[in-house]
Motif scaffolding. Structure first.
Motif, PDB file in Angstrom:
ATOM      1  N   VAL A   1      14.511  -5.487   0.921  1.00  0.00           N
ATOM      2  CA  VAL A   1      13.479  -6.347   1.149  1.00  0.00           C
ATOM      3  C   VAL A   1      12.910  -5.804   2.330  1.00  0.00           C
ATOM      4  O   VAL A   1      11.459  -5.589   2.269  1.00  0.00           O
ATOM      5  CB  VAL A   1      14.216  -7.772   1.380  1.00  0.00           C
ATOM      6  N   ALA A   2      13.365  -5.398   3.443  1.00  0.00           N
ATOM      7  CA  ALA A   2      12.860  -4.963   4.539  1.00  0.00           C
ATOM      8  C   ALA A   2      11.903  -3.685   4.240  1.00  0.00           C
ATOM      9  O   ALA A   2      10.635  -3.677   4.594  1.00  0.00           O
ATOM     10  CB  ALA A   2      13.573  -4.538   5.920  1.00  0.00           C
ATOM     11  N   PRO A   3      12.355  -2.593   3.729  1.00  0.00           N
ATOM     12  CA  PRO A   3      11.568  -1.346   3.461  1.00  0.00           C
ATOM     13  C   PRO A   3      10.327  -1.957   2.543  1.00  0.00           C
ATOM     14  O   PRO A   3       9.358  -1.108   2.166  1.00  0.00           O
ATOM     15  CB  PRO A   3      12.680  -0.552   3.107  1.00  0.00           C
ATOM     16  N   LEU A   4      10.743  -2.843   1.454  1.00  0.00           N
ATOM     17  CA  LEU A   4       9.554  -2.997   0.415  1.00  0.00           C
ATOM     18  C   LEU A   4       8.628  -3.728   1.212  1.00  0.00           C
ATOM     19  O   LEU A   4       7.295  -3.410   0.727  1.00  0.00           O
ATOM     20  CB  LEU A   4      10.230  -3.778  -0.757  1.00  0.00           C
TER      21      LEU A   4
ATOM     22  N   PHE B   1       4.776  -2.245   1.219  1.00  0.00           N
ATOM     23  CA  PHE B   1       3.559  -2.967   0.717  1.00  0.00           C
ATOM     24  C   PHE B   1       2.407  -3.117   2.059  1.00  0.00           C
ATOM     25  O   PHE B   1       1.143  -3.205   1.722  1.00  0.00           O
ATOM     26  CB  PHE B   1       3.811  -4.166  -0.088  1.00  0.00           C
ATOM     27  N   HIS B   2       3.120  -3.384   3.174  1.00  0.00           N
ATOM     28  CA  HIS B   2       2.278  -3.551   4.320  1.00  0.00           C
ATOM     29  C   HIS B   2       1.319  -2.273   4.413  1.00  0.00           C
ATOM     30  O   HIS B   2       0.196  -1.939   4.744  1.00  0.00           O
ATOM     31  CB  HIS B   2       3.119  -3.788   5.499  1.00  0.00           C
ATOM     32  N   ASN B   3       2.227  -1.209   4.460  1.00  0.00           N
ATOM     33  CA  ASN B   3       1.490   0.314   4.583  1.00  0.00           C
ATOM     34  C   ASN B   3       0.496   0.532   3.600  1.00  0.00           C
ATOM     35  O   ASN B   3      -0.583   1.147   3.572  1.00  0.00           O
ATOM     36  CB  ASN B   3       2.440   1.388   4.504  1.00  0.00           C
ATOM     37  N   HIS B   4       1.073   0.387   2.221  1.00  0.00           N
ATOM     38  CA  HIS B   4      -0.012   0.521   1.060  1.00  0.00           C
ATOM     39  C   HIS B   4      -1.303  -0.188   1.116  1.00  0.00           C
ATOM     40  O   HIS B   4      -2.186   0.337   0.737  1.00  0.00           O
ATOM     41  CB  HIS B   4       0.752   0.068  -0.274  1.00  0.00           C
ATOM     42  N   ASN B   5      -1.158  -1.576   1.540  1.00  0.00           N
ATOM     43  CA  ASN B   5      -2.387  -2.391   1.581  1.00  0.00           C
ATOM     44  C   ASN B   5      -3.199  -2.049   2.905  1.00  0.00           C
ATOM     45  O   ASN B   5      -4.514  -2.414   2.786  1.00  0.00           O
ATOM     46  CB  ASN B   5      -2.262  -3.857   1.951  1.00  0.00           C
ATOM     47  N   LYS B   6      -2.916  -1.122   3.894  1.00  0.00           N
ATOM     48  CA  LYS B   6      -3.750  -0.505   4.745  1.00  0.00           C
ATOM     49  C   LYS B   6      -4.476   0.564   4.514  1.00  0.00           C
ATOM     50  O   LYS B   6      -5.409   1.057   5.140  1.00  0.00           O
ATOM     51  CB  LYS B   6      -2.819  -0.272   6.239  1.00  0.00           C
TER      52      LYS B   6
END
Length: 184
Positions: A171-174, A178-183
């Motif tokens: 869960v943590a890396p996912l 997604f946080h990085n991907h949305n940036k």
């Protein structure tokens, strides 16, 4: 308080059990102020890896398998143990190939976490593998029984948001992915 002022010392250690998948010891710990903790239990586990694997056509590889400890079929990303003599990246590539038959692509390390730093000694390394392709078949260990399947990133994000993925070290890396991907 400075970090060095918080460091405890280990007066002694005694192994309680040493098995391939369970090694536990009892430490006697001395705190900086002199207090003695006579029983501090530590679980020694090998490091392990996770892979967020994205195929050449943009699908994410997911797995499902029975998890005896929690009594459920778990939705997970490919994962496994770092064997002696392997780097985390070598282990990640090996585990992805063994569990799914997918190889190649470009790899980057996303995150390093400690699964339970209060009682366990290991680290979990998460990699993102982009552009992987199926080049072989599954080669599962004798005790493994897992199925892999594909989802879109949107479906994976929904699974994450809806709480269908429970394994904390996934869960943590996912969420970070997604946080990085949305940036971008």
């Amino acid at each position: 308080m400075k970090e060095k002022d918080m460091k405890c010392t280990t007066r002694s250690s005694e192994y309680i059990i040493r098995r391939p998948w369970l090694t536990a010891r009892k430490d006697v710990v001395v705190h900086p102020d002199g207090r003695v903790q006579p029983e501090y239990y530590v679980l020694e586990y090998p490091d392990f890896i996770n892979v967020i694997a994205i195929t050449t056509d943009g699908r994410v590889i997911m797995e499902q398998q029975w998890r005896q400890a929690v009594g459920e079929v778990s939705l997970e990303i490919p994962a496994g143990v770092v064997e002696k003599g392997e780097s985390p990246l070598q282990a990640a590539k090996r585990e992805l190939a063994e569990e799914t038959g997918f190889t190649g692509g470009t790899w980057e390390q996303l995150l390093v976490t400690t699964p339970n730093s209060s009682t366990a000694t290991n680290h979990c390394y998460t990699f993102v593998a982009r552009g992987v392709e199926q080049t072989t078949t599954q080669h599962l260990d004798a005790t493994e029984d897992l199925r892999y399947f594909f989802v879109t990133e949107g479906e994976l994000f929904s699974m994450l948001k809806d709480g269908r993925i429970h394994q904390a070290m996934m869960v943590a890396p996912l969420w970070k992915y997604f946080h990085n991907h949305n940036k971008d």
